[in-house]
Scaffold this motif. Structure first.
Motif, PDB file in Angstrom:
ATOM      1  N   ASP A  15     -11.004-119.143-102.301  1.00  0.00           N
ATOM      2  CA  ASP A  15     -11.333-118.355-101.113  1.00  0.00           C
ATOM      3  C   ASP A  15     -11.509-116.890-101.514  1.00  0.00           C
ATOM      4  OD1 ASP A  15     -11.342-116.868 -98.766  1.00  0.00           O
ATOM      5  OD2 ASP A  15      -9.707-117.982 -97.841  1.00  0.00           O
ATOM      6  N   PRO A  16     -12.699-116.321-101.323  1.00  0.00           N
ATOM      7  CA  PRO A  16     -12.920-114.917-101.700  1.00  0.00           C
ATOM      8  C   PRO A  16     -11.961-113.943-101.009  1.00  0.00           C
ATOM      9  CG  PRO A  16     -15.007-115.992-101.193  1.00  0.00           C
ATOM     10  CD  PRO A  16     -13.915-116.956-100.816  1.00  0.00           C
ATOM     11  N   ALA A  17     -11.524-114.244 -99.806  1.00  0.00           N
ATOM     12  CA  ALA A  17     -10.570-113.365 -99.111  1.00  0.00           C
ATOM     13  C   ALA A  17      -9.219-113.365 -99.835  1.00  0.00           C
ATOM     14  CB  ALA A  17     -10.404-113.788 -97.654  1.00  0.00           C
ATOM     15  N   ASP A  18      -8.813-114.539-100.336  1.00  0.00           N
ATOM     16  CA  ASP A  18      -7.568-114.616-101.102  1.00  0.00           C
ATOM     17  C   ASP A  18      -7.689-113.830-102.406  1.00  0.00           C
ATOM     18  OD1 ASP A  18      -6.341-116.179 -99.193  1.00  0.00           O
ATOM     19  OD2 ASP A  18      -6.722-118.069-100.241  1.00  0.00           O
ATOM     20  N   THR A  19      -8.824-113.972-103.073  1.00  0.00           N
ATOM     21  CA  THR A  19      -9.057-113.217-104.308  1.00  0.00           C
ATOM     22  C   THR A  19      -8.961-111.721-104.038  1.00  0.00           C
ATOM     23  OG1 THR A  19     -10.459-114.956-105.232  1.00  0.00           O
ATOM     24  CG2 THR A  19     -10.726-112.749-106.159  1.00  0.00           C
ATOM     25  N   ALA A  20      -9.572-111.266-102.959  1.00  0.00           N
ATOM     26  CA  ALA A  20      -9.562-109.835-102.623  1.00  0.00           C
ATOM     27  C   ALA A  20      -8.144-109.343-102.348  1.00  0.00           C
ATOM     28  CB  ALA A  20     -10.464-109.574-101.418  1.00  0.00           C
TER      29      ALA A  20
END
Length: 144
Positions: A15-20
């Motif tokens: 999930d890109p939001a988790d990465t961010a």
């Protein structure tokens, strides 16, 4: 921690939001370590905290008050007193929603290796809360 590939692998998530969110917490630790290594904590801590810590930062540590200023005072005071801040580096990062947990590893100037679990709530690209196990241990229980 100067290895961008390592950081990328450390924060990678489906999930890109988790990465961010993970990257915010790791970038804070990374830039804090660079600031400590530079010997310019007193001059740079306010800008670093303004970049990563929200105005409404809540500190779940009985030794520090809420807000950026309390944290800045801690770092300035420790640096002025010659406290070895031995910047620990993240070796494991995971999250559950907006709470990011890190396992930090560091070696102080006496060669003592320590591991510290710490957690941040990350919202809108900044850290809004912090929990840590870096507090001193409680006094020993009385023996019978």
């Amino acid at each position: 921690m100067d290895d961008d590939d390592y950081v990328e692998r450390l924060v990678r998530s489906a999930d890109p939001a988790d990465t961010a969110r993970k990257l915010v917490a790791v970038a804070f630790q990374r830039e804090l370590a660079q600031l400590i290594a530079s010997g310019r904590v007193a001059e740079g801590i306010d800008d670093l905290l303004a970049k990563f810590i929200s105005d409404t930062y809540r500190q779940h540590d009985p030794h520090l008050a809420d807000g950026r200023e309390s944290l800045a005072q801690f770092f300035r005071g420790a640096a002025a007193a010659g406290v070895d801040l031995w910047p620990p580096m993240p070796i494991c990062v995971m999250n559950d929603g907006d709470v990011v947990a890190l396992l930090l590893q560091g070696v102080n100037d006496r060669g003592l290796e320590r591991f510290i679990p710490t957690m941040f709530r990350v919202r809108d690209g900044v850290m809004t809360e912090h929990w840590s196990a870096a507090a001193p241990p409680p006094p020993a229980a009385p023996t019978r």
